[in-house]
Design an enzyme around this catalytic site. Sequence first.
Site, PDB file in Angstrom:
ATOM      1  N   SER A  27      51.155  52.819 -23.642  1.00  0.00           N
ATOM      2  CA  SER A  27      52.379  53.501 -23.181  1.00  0.00           C
ATOM      3  C   SER A  27      52.256  53.800 -21.693  1.00  0.00           C
ATOM      4  CB  SER A  27      52.575  54.825 -23.917  1.00  0.00           C
ATOM      5  OG  SER A  27      52.589  54.636 -25.302  1.00  0.00           O
ATOM      6  N   GLU A  39      52.136  58.313 -18.022  1.00  0.00           N
ATOM      7  CA  GLU A  39      50.947  58.670 -18.806  1.00  0.00           C
ATOM      8  C   GLU A  39      49.698  58.104 -18.122  1.00  0.00           C
ATOM      9  OE1 GLU A  39      50.324  57.676 -23.261  1.00  0.00           O
ATOM     10  OE2 GLU A  39      48.670  56.760 -22.170  1.00  0.00           O
ATOM     11  N   ARG A  86      48.583  64.517 -24.351  1.00  0.00           N
ATOM     12  CA  ARG A  86      48.138  63.586 -23.287  1.00  0.00           C
ATOM     13  C   ARG A  86      47.663  64.351 -22.039  1.00  0.00           C
ATOM     14  NH1 ARG A  86      48.730  60.842 -27.264  1.00  0.00           N
ATOM     15  NH2 ARG A  86      49.588  58.744 -27.357  1.00  0.00           N
TER      16      ARG A  86
HETATM   17  P1  FAD Z   1      40.075  54.381 -18.030  1.00  0.00           P
HETATM   18  O1  FAD Z   1      41.377  53.710 -17.785  1.00  0.00           O
HETATM   19  O2  FAD Z   1      38.861  53.712 -17.565  1.00  0.00           O
HETATM   20  O3  FAD Z   1      40.163  55.850 -17.406  1.00  0.00           O
HETATM   21  C1  FAD Z   1      41.235  56.688 -17.734  1.00  0.00           C
HETATM   22  C2  FAD Z   1      41.078  58.036 -17.017  1.00  0.00           C
HETATM   23  O4  FAD Z   1      39.893  58.680 -17.466  1.00  0.00           O
HETATM   24  C3  FAD Z   1      40.902  57.889 -15.513  1.00  0.00           C
HETATM   25  O5  FAD Z   1      41.499  59.005 -14.883  1.00  0.00           O
HETATM   26  C4  FAD Z   1      39.399  57.919 -15.313  1.00  0.00           C
HETATM   27  O6  FAD Z   1      39.012  58.375 -14.031  1.00  0.00           O
HETATM   28  C5  FAD Z   1      38.984  58.902 -16.391  1.00  0.00           C
HETATM   29  N1  FAD Z   1      37.647  58.670 -16.943  1.00  0.00           N
HETATM   30  C6  FAD Z   1      37.234  57.594 -17.662  1.00  0.00           C
HETATM   31  N2  FAD Z   1      35.964  57.776 -18.070  1.00  0.00           N
HETATM   32  C7  FAD Z   1      35.564  58.983 -17.609  1.00  0.00           C
HETATM   33  C8  FAD Z   1      34.349  59.718 -17.682  1.00  0.00           C
HETATM   34  N3  FAD Z   1      33.284  59.267 -18.336  1.00  0.00           N
HETATM   35  N4  FAD Z   1      34.291  60.916 -17.057  1.00  0.00           N
HETATM   36  C9  FAD Z   1      35.373  61.418 -16.387  1.00  0.00           C
HETATM   37  N5  FAD Z   1      36.533  60.758 -16.279  1.00  0.00           N
HETATM   38  C10 FAD Z   1      36.630  59.557 -16.881  1.00  0.00           C
HETATM   39  N6  FAD Z   1      46.045  56.097 -25.677  1.00  0.00           N
HETATM   40  C11 FAD Z   1      46.327  57.016 -26.634  1.00  0.00           C
HETATM   41  O7  FAD Z   1      46.117  58.218 -26.424  1.00  0.00           O
HETATM   42  N7  FAD Z   1      46.823  56.641 -27.842  1.00  0.00           N
HETATM   43  C12 FAD Z   1      47.067  55.360 -28.162  1.00  0.00           C
HETATM   44  O8  FAD Z   1      47.518  55.067 -29.264  1.00  0.00           O
HETATM   45  C13 FAD Z   1      46.777  54.365 -27.177  1.00  0.00           C
HETATM   46  N8  FAD Z   1      47.010  53.058 -27.440  1.00  0.00           N
HETATM   47  C14 FAD Z   1      46.749  52.120 -26.488  1.00  0.00           C
HETATM   48  C15 FAD Z   1      47.005  50.779 -26.789  1.00  0.00           C
HETATM   49  C16 FAD Z   1      46.752  49.786 -25.859  1.00  0.00           C
HETATM   50  C17 FAD Z   1      47.010  48.349 -26.216  1.00  0.00           C
HETATM   51  C18 FAD Z   1      46.209  50.145 -24.596  1.00  0.00           C
HETATM   52  C19 FAD Z   1      45.882  49.068 -23.603  1.00  0.00           C
HETATM   53  C20 FAD Z   1      45.968  51.473 -24.280  1.00  0.00           C
HETATM   54  C21 FAD Z   1      46.253  52.479 -25.224  1.00  0.00           C
HETATM   55  N9  FAD Z   1      46.021  53.839 -24.962  1.00  0.00           N
HETATM   56  C22 FAD Z   1      46.260  54.786 -25.921  1.00  0.00           C
HETATM   57  C23 FAD Z   1      45.553  54.277 -23.626  1.00  0.00           C
HETATM   58  C24 FAD Z   1      44.024  54.199 -23.440  1.00  0.00           C
HETATM   59  O9  FAD Z   1      43.440  53.293 -24.326  1.00  0.00           O
HETATM   60  C25 FAD Z   1      43.345  55.551 -23.615  1.00  0.00           C
HETATM   61  O10 FAD Z   1      43.871  56.470 -22.693  1.00  0.00           O
HETATM   62  C26 FAD Z   1      41.832  55.473 -23.420  1.00  0.00           C
HETATM   63  O11 FAD Z   1      41.233  56.710 -23.731  1.00  0.00           O
HETATM   64  C27 FAD Z   1      41.448  55.058 -22.000  1.00  0.00           C
HETATM   65  O12 FAD Z   1      40.057  54.769 -21.997  1.00  0.00           O
HETATM   66  P2  FAD Z   1      39.382  53.965 -20.810  1.00  0.00           P
HETATM   67  O13 FAD Z   1      37.913  54.132 -20.931  1.00  0.00           O
HETATM   68  O14 FAD Z   1      39.871  52.576 -20.790  1.00  0.00           O
HETATM   69  O15 FAD Z   1      39.952  54.777 -19.569  1.00  0.00           O
HETATM   70  N1  EPU Z   2      61.301  53.267 -30.245  1.00  0.00           N
HETATM   71  C1  EPU Z   2      62.430  52.568 -29.878  1.00  0.00           C
HETATM   72  N2  EPU Z   2      62.281  51.455 -29.093  1.00  0.00           N
HETATM   73  C2  EPU Z   2      61.061  51.039 -28.642  1.00  0.00           C
HETATM   74  C3  EPU Z   2      59.914  51.764 -29.004  1.00  0.00           C
HETATM   75  C4  EPU Z   2      60.069  52.893 -29.816  1.00  0.00           C
HETATM   76  O1  EPU Z   2      63.536  52.919 -30.254  1.00  0.00           O
HETATM   77  O2  EPU Z   2      61.021  50.014 -27.946  1.00  0.00           O
HETATM   78  C5  EPU Z   2      61.464  54.445 -31.127  1.00  0.00           C
HETATM   79  C6  EPU Z   2      61.558  54.072 -32.591  1.00  0.00           C
HETATM   80  O3  EPU Z   2      62.472  54.976 -33.179  1.00  0.00           O
HETATM   81  C7  EPU Z   2      60.180  54.366 -33.125  1.00  0.00           C
HETATM   82  C8  EPU Z   2      59.776  55.569 -32.281  1.00  0.00           C
HETATM   83  O4  EPU Z   2      60.344  55.312 -31.009  1.00  0.00           O
HETATM   84  O5  EPU Z   2      60.201  54.689 -34.485  1.00  0.00           O
HETATM   85  C9  EPU Z   2      58.285  55.774 -32.147  1.00  0.00           C
HETATM   86  O6  EPU Z   2      57.653  54.578 -31.695  1.00  0.00           O
HETATM   87  P1  EPU Z   2      56.093  54.334 -31.912  1.00  0.00           P
HETATM   88  O7  EPU Z   2      55.729  54.677 -33.296  1.00  0.00           O
HETATM   89  O8  EPU Z   2      55.776  52.979 -31.430  1.00  0.00           O
HETATM   90  O9  EPU Z   2      55.430  55.429 -31.029  1.00  0.00           O
HETATM   91  P2  EPU Z   2      55.659  55.923 -29.544  1.00  0.00           P
HETATM   92  O10 EPU Z   2      56.202  57.303 -29.610  1.00  0.00           O
HETATM   93  O11 EPU Z   2      56.413  54.933 -28.755  1.00  0.00           O
HETATM   94  C10 EPU Z   2      53.340  57.075 -29.354  1.00  0.00           C
HETATM   95  C11 EPU Z   2      52.170  57.059 -28.400  1.00  0.00           C
HETATM   96  C12 EPU Z   2      51.296  55.849 -28.657  1.00  0.00           C
HETATM   97  C13 EPU Z   2      50.767  55.917 -30.089  1.00  0.00           C
HETATM   98  C14 EPU Z   2      51.971  55.933 -31.045  1.00  0.00           C
HETATM   99  C15 EPU Z   2      51.547  56.123 -32.484  1.00  0.00           C
HETATM  100  C16 EPU Z   2      52.902  58.222 -26.417  1.00  0.00           C
HETATM  101  C17 EPU Z   2      53.304  58.123 -24.990  1.00  0.00           C
HETATM  102  N3  EPU Z   2      52.641  57.069 -27.027  1.00  0.00           N
HETATM  103  O12 EPU Z   2      54.151  55.964 -29.016  1.00  0.00           O
HETATM  104  O13 EPU Z   2      50.181  55.912 -27.773  1.00  0.00           O
HETATM  105  O14 EPU Z   2      49.954  54.809 -30.377  1.00  0.00           O
HETATM  106  O15 EPU Z   2      52.857  57.035 -30.697  1.00  0.00           O
HETATM  107  O16 EPU Z   2      51.180  57.425 -32.720  1.00  0.00           O
HETATM  108  O17 EPU Z   2      52.774  59.317 -26.940  1.00  0.00           O
HETATM  109  C18 EPU Z   2      49.451  55.295 -25.600  1.00  0.00           C
HETATM  110  O18 EPU Z   2      49.360  56.512 -25.363  1.00  0.00           O
HETATM  111  O19 EPU Z   2      49.115  54.425 -24.765  1.00  0.00           O
HETATM  112  C19 EPU Z   2      49.959  54.862 -26.900  1.00  0.00           C
HETATM  113  C20 EPU Z   2      50.139  53.590 -27.228  1.00  0.00           C
END
Ligand code: FAD
Ligand code: EPU
Length: 337
Positions: free
Chosen positions: A237, A333, A163
Amino acid sequence: MQIQKNISLKKYNTFGIDVKAKYLAELSDESKITELISSLKENTDRYILGGGSNTLFTKDFDGIIIKNSIQGIKNIDEDENFVFIKSGAGVNWHKLVKYTIKNNYWGIENLSLIPGTVGAAPIQNIGAYGQELKKVFYKLKGFDLQKNEFKSFIFDKCKFGYRESIFKKEHKNKFLITSVTLKLSKKENLILTYQPVKDEIDRLKISKPSISQISEIICNIRRSKLPDPNKLGNAGSFFKNPEISEQQYLSLKNEFDDLKGFKNEFNNYKISAGWLIEKCGWKGKRTGDVASFEKQALVLVNYGNATGKDILYFAQNIKKSVKEKFDITLEEEINII
Ligand code: FAD
Ligand code: EPU
């Protein structure tokens, strides 16, 4: 280029926070950047925005929001094994994933359904289900907002981590990414390191999953535990999963049998922030319109009228509990503005 004034950002962030920006410019053509930047006063605050799915606005923004909407997906090179795909930074990430699935290009199917734009993907090196952007990253291009020049970054210069990247640190808000090029495999390349993905494949009795089956499985897992931002405001997250020393991990494990940890190359253990938050009693807990999601404690949600400050206050209280109970400091994050 049209610059809008005093505009609500509610529809520009997935938390649905209703703050105002003094100015907002939507950038859909990279050749217009110099014109835009030279029209700004030097001390104008800037925030680069993609889909707003990793941003928490806590107050009105007294500057310009540059909303990146640069489109276009193109195959720029290929050989027998790999294809190089260049995507505009404003392309929706999942749209790019769907393009690669349709063409059988392996590498980002495990990153299906992550909200946001392609340009934001390198910022925090998006990751999920055993894959990270850095594994398929080739290069990116963008505009240095301090030196007023275009520049490219290859993998080694990006300092990708969990991240993390140089764009979230030294170059934060100083470098506007305009395109990203990925190197994807033309040959099958299954990533099955994440146990729930493997379990689902076994449950479905699929012996040789296709790229679209993998994507579908990932989408289903995600839908089963993460809130859809179109229905319930959230930014995924809120905190990173913390990494703790082996000693601290073993002592916690002694006390909590159900703690899971993954050892990294420095002998530290990455543990689940969601687990820590749940153990502190926050899962599903709601104050006003802010809550920790009932299926995933690490995701904070806005039931409608929460302000950015409400969400931040709630998050700070979670942080305090985790520190008191476990002596672990959670790190945000998401980007707090
Ligand atoms: P924004 O929120 O618009 O921007 C994020 C950051 O990037 C800011 O600092 C912004 O200034 C910068 N930025 C954006 N575009 C540019 C650009 N073109 N040039 C320079 N800087 C820029 N993230 C994960 O890693 N894994 C996941 O599994 C994951 N699951 C998600 C699930 C949900 C339901 C949600 C809501 C979010 C999740 N995220 C996850 C977080 C998020 O989707 C990602 O971080 C995504 O890449 C953000 O994209 P955005 O365009 O919306 O970013
Ligand atoms: N868990 C709990 N309670 C909860 C949630 C999770 O006990 O309420 C424990 C469980 O043991 C579960 C484990 O955590 O098995 C892992 O949970 P999960 O698979 O949901 O993944 P996470 O570690 O919580 C990370 C990323 C997610 C990404 C998933 C899948 C981070 C900060 N988050 O979540 O990314 O989608 O793994 O790879 O690394 C994001 O960055 O926004 C995001 C959603």
